[in-house]
Each structure stands twice: as structure tokens, then as C-alpha cells.
Scaffold this active site. Structure first.
Site, mmCIF file in Angstrom:
data_model
loop_
_atom_site.group_PDB
_atom_site.id
_atom_site.type_symbol
_atom_site.label_atom_id
_atom_site.label_comp_id
_atom_site.label_asym_id
_atom_site.label_seq_id
_atom_site.Cartn_x
_atom_site.Cartn_y
_atom_site.Cartn_z
ATOM 1 N N ARG A 242 17.837 21.622 30.629
ATOM 2 C CA ARG A 242 19.062 21.068 31.247
ATOM 3 C C ARG A 242 18.673 20.447 32.578
ATOM 4 O O ARG A 242 18.261 21.161 33.496
ATOM 5 C CB ARG A 242 20.080 22.196 31.410
ATOM 6 C CG ARG A 242 21.407 21.759 31.966
ATOM 7 C CD ARG A 242 22.363 22.958 32.070
ATOM 8 N NE ARG A 242 23.658 22.537 32.587
ATOM 9 C CZ ARG A 242 23.933 22.395 33.879
ATOM 10 N NH1 ARG A 242 23.005 22.644 34.798
ATOM 11 N NH2 ARG A 242 25.133 21.997 34.276
ATOM 12 N N LYS B 78 17.036 23.084 41.598
ATOM 13 C CA LYS B 78 17.546 24.367 42.114
ATOM 14 C C LYS B 78 16.785 24.819 43.358
ATOM 15 O O LYS B 78 15.686 24.356 43.646
ATOM 16 C CB LYS B 78 17.518 25.427 41.005
ATOM 17 C CG LYS B 78 18.638 25.188 39.994
ATOM 18 C CD LYS B 78 18.879 26.344 39.067
ATOM 19 C CE LYS B 78 20.065 26.015 38.158
ATOM 20 N NZ LYS B 78 20.239 26.961 37.069
HETATM 21 C C1 9MG Z 1 26.079 25.187 34.295
HETATM 22 N N1 9MG Z 1 24.718 25.592 34.608
HETATM 23 C C2 9MG Z 1 24.132 25.546 35.841
HETATM 24 N N2 9MG Z 1 22.875 26.021 35.753
HETATM 25 C C3 9MG Z 1 22.677 26.364 34.460
HETATM 26 C C4 9MG Z 1 21.603 26.922 33.755
HETATM 27 O O1 9MG Z 1 20.469 27.252 34.353
HETATM 28 N N3 9MG Z 1 21.741 27.145 32.436
HETATM 29 C C5 9MG Z 1 22.910 26.832 31.803
HETATM 30 N N4 9MG Z 1 22.988 27.095 30.472
HETATM 31 N N5 9MG Z 1 23.968 26.312 32.423
HETATM 32 C C6 9MG Z 1 23.847 26.093 33.726
#
Ligand code: 9MG
Length: 283
Positions: A261, A227
């Protein structure tokens, strides 16, 4: 370390959350594969997921609508068209625990029927019909904090209270709304939503104070992989953000995250397992 219930029932899978797990990201938006061909794209998606599972991912998160800053929404039909064949193939061919990143009630219903095991809604089930649809699936749901919509959420975000309070209050309100509608808390996870309507300073402070989310007493999922908070602090383009992301994953685990994630599964699994080995020793 927070004490969350050890197992989450995800359709026919049971996910052990007594230690932190890695969720591999599988985007099936048109820009996510080099070849535009439909069959090739499905095959690419399967091979990519297979590799992430072999590298130690416990969950594959499939998304058919980009939630990047500036992204425009897609129609339910277009989203379903992208996601459904991939979910079906991942379940049938790999028996994978598939999470689907969607805010759309039609998509929730359909993917549950195809064998998905979890719903990941960056809009915390606030779209019309989403809460009822999610309840009907019987699947666990990740509720995420965000401010604004992807289209405009990064245009000068501001908060009247400290970011961690805004996030805890919002998530507590969404959890209460779910419970009031009949979605039991055993089926809920929460996520502070790094990068969703937040400046770099908000994101850094939120990670620092993430232990505040423990008061919600629900499993914590976080996504920081590649990010812009990493890009801005380290001045790195997206393809050079892995070391920064691993540092953030380690800190997130230390502050209670149970699902990370990520795009880069193998190095993330090592970072998470190493961090956990140290924390376990302190128990
Ligand atoms: C789809 N998506 C993109 N960034 C995310 C994040 O930080 N958390 C979750 N749950 N989904 C995300």
C-alpha cells in the site's frame, strides 16, 4: 516466498496474487486536496486514481477517515459523504478495483453496493456490527494489527511478548473470529499494521521477522509508505521519504508481502517488480 492462493475474487474483479501487487492510496479526507470545493475534489480524486492505475497500481484504496496518529474519528455519515461519490466514480469511469479503508459497518454496506471490490479495516472488524456487515458484502477483507486507537496509539506503545508474536497471535485470533462467524478464509488478507501502536524499534523488528506471518497462510498486505519509521531512522520530512520507502518495499516483498500500500505508485511498481525478478530466479 510464501505460497498463497493465486487469485482473490474482489467483486467482479479477479486479483492475481501469484506475484506482488501495488495498491495506490487515495485519501479523501478534507485535508487531502488543495481546493476545498466538492466538485473539484472529486475530479482531483479521479485524475489522481487514473494516474496511479496508468502507473501500474492494481488496486485503489479509498479512505475517508484519517488513521494517522492523533486523528479523531469521524461520523459514519461524514465518512460516507466523502467516500461514496469517489467509489462510485472510480467504478463507473475507470472500472477500477477499489478497496475502501473503513471500520464502519454502514460504509461497508454502502460501498459494496456501489461496486467496491475489497474492504481494508485497520480495526480488523472489531467494531460493533462490522463483522456481520463485511460478511454480507461478499467482499474480501484485510485484517490489520493495531494496538490502541489512532487518537492515542503512539503514546508509549509496549508489548509483553516480542512484537511478531503479539501480531501473529492477534491476527490468528481475528481470523478465527471471522471464520467462526462465517467469513471464509478465502476472503481474508492480513497486515502487520506498521506504525499502529508501535515504536520505531517494534516496526524494524517486525519487518525483519515478518516471515513469521506466513504461518497464517493468508495473503500479506503491508503499508509503510512515508511513515514516521522512515522519518525517524533517516531524519527525513514526509516529502523526502520515498527512497527509504522503496527499500522497505523491497524487503517486504522478500519477506512475503503480496500487496504494497503506497503513495508513490510508479517507483514502487519498479522496486517491487525488480525485487520479484530476483526472487523468481531463485525458485
Ligand atoms: C489505512 N491504512 C493506513 N496505514 C495502513 C496500513 O499499514 N495497512 C493498511 N491495511 N491500511 C492502512
Amino acid at each position: 516466498m510464501t505460497s498463497t492462493s493465486a487469485f482473490l475474487t474482489c467483486g467482479r474483479h479477479r486479483l492475481d496474487l501469484s506475484f506482488p501487487r501495488v495498491m495506490g492510496i487515495l485519501n479523501v479526507t478534507p485535508d487531502s486536496f488543495s481546493d476545498g470545493g466538492r466538485h473539484v475534489a472529486l475530479d482531483d480524486a479521479l485524475r489522481h486514481a487514473e494516474r496511479m492505475l496508468a502507473e501500474g497500481a492494481a488496486i485503489i484504496d479509498v479512505g475517508g477517515e484519517s488513521t494517522r496518529p492523533g486523528a479523531e474519528p469521524v461520523s459514519p455519515a461524514a465518512e460516507l459523504d466523502r467516500v461514496a461519490p469517489v467509489v462510485e466514480a472510480l467504478v463507473r469511469e475507470l472500472d477500477a478495483l477499489v478497496s475502501v479503508d473503513t471500520s464502519c459497518p454502514e460504509v461497508m454496506r454502502e460501498v459494496a453496493g456501489l461496486g467496491a471490490g475489497m474492504l481494508n479495516d485497520v480495526r480488523s472488524l472489531d467494531r460493533e456490527g462490522a463483522l456481520a456487515a463485511a460478511i454480507g458484502t461478499g467482499l474480501p477483507v484485510c485484517l490489520m494489527h493495531r494496538q490502541g486507537e489512532p487518537r492515542d496509539m503512539q503514546q508509549a506503545p509496549r508489548y509483553d511478548v516480542p512484537i511478531e508474536e503479539a501480531v501473529v497471535d492477534y491476527l490468528a485470533e481475528r481470523v478465527a473470529a471471522c471464520e467462526a462467524a462465517g467469513l471464509r478464509r478465502e476472503r481474508l488478507l492480513v497486515d502487520p499494521g506498521f506504525g499502529f501502536g508501535k515504536t520505531v524499534e517494534h516496526n524494524l523488528r517486525l519487518l525483519n521477522r515478518m516471515e513469521r506471518l506466513a504461518e497464517l497462510e493468508l495473503p500479506l498486505l503491508v503499508g509503510m509508505s512515508r511513515k514516521s519509521m522512515i522519518g525517524k531512522v533517516l531524519e527525513r520530512p514526509v516529502e523526502e521519504r520515498l527512497p527509504g520507502g522503496l527499500a522497505l518495499s523491497a524487503l517486504a516483498v522478500e519477506r512475503g508481502a503480496r500487496i504494497l500500500r503506497v503513495h508513490d505508485v510508479a517507483p514502487s511498481v519498479d522496486a517491487v517488480n525488480m525485487t520479484w525478478a530476483v526472487l523468481k530466479e531463485g525458485c
